[in-house]
Enzyme design. Sequence first.
Site, PDB file in Angstrom:
ATOM      1  N   GLN A 275      -8.618  -8.182 -10.980  1.00  0.00           N
ATOM      2  CA  GLN A 275      -9.530  -6.751 -10.040  1.00  0.00           C
ATOM      3  C   GLN A 275      -9.441  -5.656 -10.803  1.00  0.00           C
ATOM      4  O   GLN A 275     -10.077  -4.591 -11.309  1.00  0.00           O
ATOM      5  CB  GLN A 275      -9.131  -6.649  -8.347  1.00  0.00           C
ATOM      6  CG  GLN A 275      -9.377  -5.379  -7.736  1.00  0.00           C
ATOM      7  CD  GLN A 275      -9.051  -4.802  -6.719  1.00  0.00           C
ATOM      8  OE1 GLN A 275      -9.905  -5.911  -6.007  1.00  0.00           O
ATOM      9  NE2 GLN A 275      -8.196  -4.466  -6.110  1.00  0.00           N
TER      10      GLN A 275
ATOM     11  N   HIS B 226       1.229  -1.338  -0.110  1.00  0.00           N
ATOM     12  CA  HIS B 226      -0.104  -0.098   0.645  1.00  0.00           C
ATOM     13  C   HIS B 226       0.174   1.482  -0.444  1.00  0.00           C
ATOM     14  O   HIS B 226       0.123   2.303  -0.969  1.00  0.00           O
ATOM     15  CB  HIS B 226      -0.614   0.413   1.065  1.00  0.00           C
ATOM     16  CG  HIS B 226      -2.284  -1.058   1.645  1.00  0.00           C
ATOM     17  ND1 HIS B 226      -1.757  -2.069   2.262  1.00  0.00           N
ATOM     18  CD2 HIS B 226      -3.415  -1.405   0.666  1.00  0.00           C
ATOM     19  CE1 HIS B 226      -2.576  -2.781   2.175  1.00  0.00           C
ATOM     20  NE2 HIS B 226      -3.693  -2.737   0.810  1.00  0.00           N
TER      21      HIS B 226
ATOM     22  N   SER C  90       0.967  -8.529   0.989  1.00  0.00           N
ATOM     23  CA  SER C  90      -0.598  -9.150   1.117  1.00  0.00           C
ATOM     24  C   SER C  90      -0.585  -9.175   2.527  1.00  0.00           C
ATOM     25  O   SER C  90      -0.500  -9.612   3.635  1.00  0.00           O
ATOM     26  CB  SER C  90      -1.298 -10.856   0.301  1.00  0.00           C
ATOM     27  OG  SER C  90      -2.774 -10.868   1.547  1.00  0.00           O
TER      28      SER C  90
HETATM   29  O1  PAF Z   1      -7.302  -4.632  -3.400  1.00  0.00           O
HETATM   30  C1  PAF Z   1      -8.574  -4.168  -2.364  1.00  0.00           C
HETATM   31  O2  PAF Z   1      -7.744  -3.315  -1.145  1.00  0.00           O
HETATM   32  C2  PAF Z   1     -10.463  -3.687  -2.910  1.00  0.00           C
HETATM   33  O3  PAF Z   1     -10.850  -4.851  -2.949  1.00  0.00           O
HETATM   34  C3  PAF Z   1     -10.370  -2.803  -2.913  1.00  0.00           C
HETATM   35  C4  PAF Z   1     -10.225  -1.898  -4.132  1.00  0.00           C
HETATM   36  C5  PAF Z   1      -9.939  -1.585  -2.266  1.00  0.00           C
HETATM   37  C6  PAF Z   1     -12.214  -1.939  -3.165  1.00  0.00           C
HETATM   38  O4  PAF Z   1     -12.919  -2.847  -1.621  1.00  0.00           O
END
Ligand code: PAF
Length: 273
Positions: free
Chosen positions: A150, A34, A182
């Site tokens: 995603q 992140h 993760s």
């Molecule tokens: O990847 C994630 O952490 C989640 O799927 C997201 C994109 C924040 C949506 O809740």
Amino acid sequence: MKIITHALELKEFTKNINKTVGFVPTMGALHEGHISLIKRAKKENEIVIVSIFLNPTQFLKGEDLDKYPKKDEADKKICELANVDVLFFPHAKDMYSDDEATVLAPKVRGYILEGATRPAHFNGVLTVVMKLLNIVSPTNAYFGKKDAQQLALISLIVKQFFMSVTIVAVDTMREKDGLAMSSRNVYLSQEERKEALKISASLYLAGKMVSKNILDAQEIIKNMRATLAPLEISYVEIVNRDFEKVWHVEIGNTIILVEAKVGTTRLLDNIWL
Ligand code: PAF
């Protein structure tokens, strides 16, 4: 760092800033992966907004919603240290009501691979991402390549719904031994943590085969499966950037994906070639 908990307050805030906005949506339990999204957003935008929202609609019944790691205070510190301008911390009640419109994931690409093991999972992801993008109206939004499907589906809805945000794909961060970072890695015991390395090892092997010009998808998958044994494999697949299955690796347009269960934890990883 400004902390905002109400969607309409954030919408008002972003309406009045005449600056480029980088947005990093997360579900909290922030790690180096992140932080790399935030750093990239900081580099490319004047203002950076991070959201932390454990989105209930993307978890299926019996999944880990209740035990998903929550680290609110540590997450706030991480955002502060990373010079995030605004942290959006909404309550579920502010994001959802009882009678909700929903974004439906596309019937093919939303229901293969991760969508096959977690049917309707992507409806929840796409719905919350659509809400968050409409609240924040960012110039750029940042997503990790680790969640490749995603990322592909979000890029698709942005295009298909004619939204003006630019989706930026950011490389996967790995531990020193190769394990993809993760939030779910905290579920692994020491023994499982070692077993989990088979996942990145299978992808390194695939990369090596491709570097030796072995491009046949089935040949690569067979060798990857042997490396992954005895893990319970959900899928090993080779697709192009549009998430269509391919028979041959085409450099510059291929993603090799794995999902496997280590103990009770399902882990995803992939390489982009
Ligand atoms: O990847 C994630 O952490 C989640 O799927 C997201 C994109 C924040 C949506 O809740």
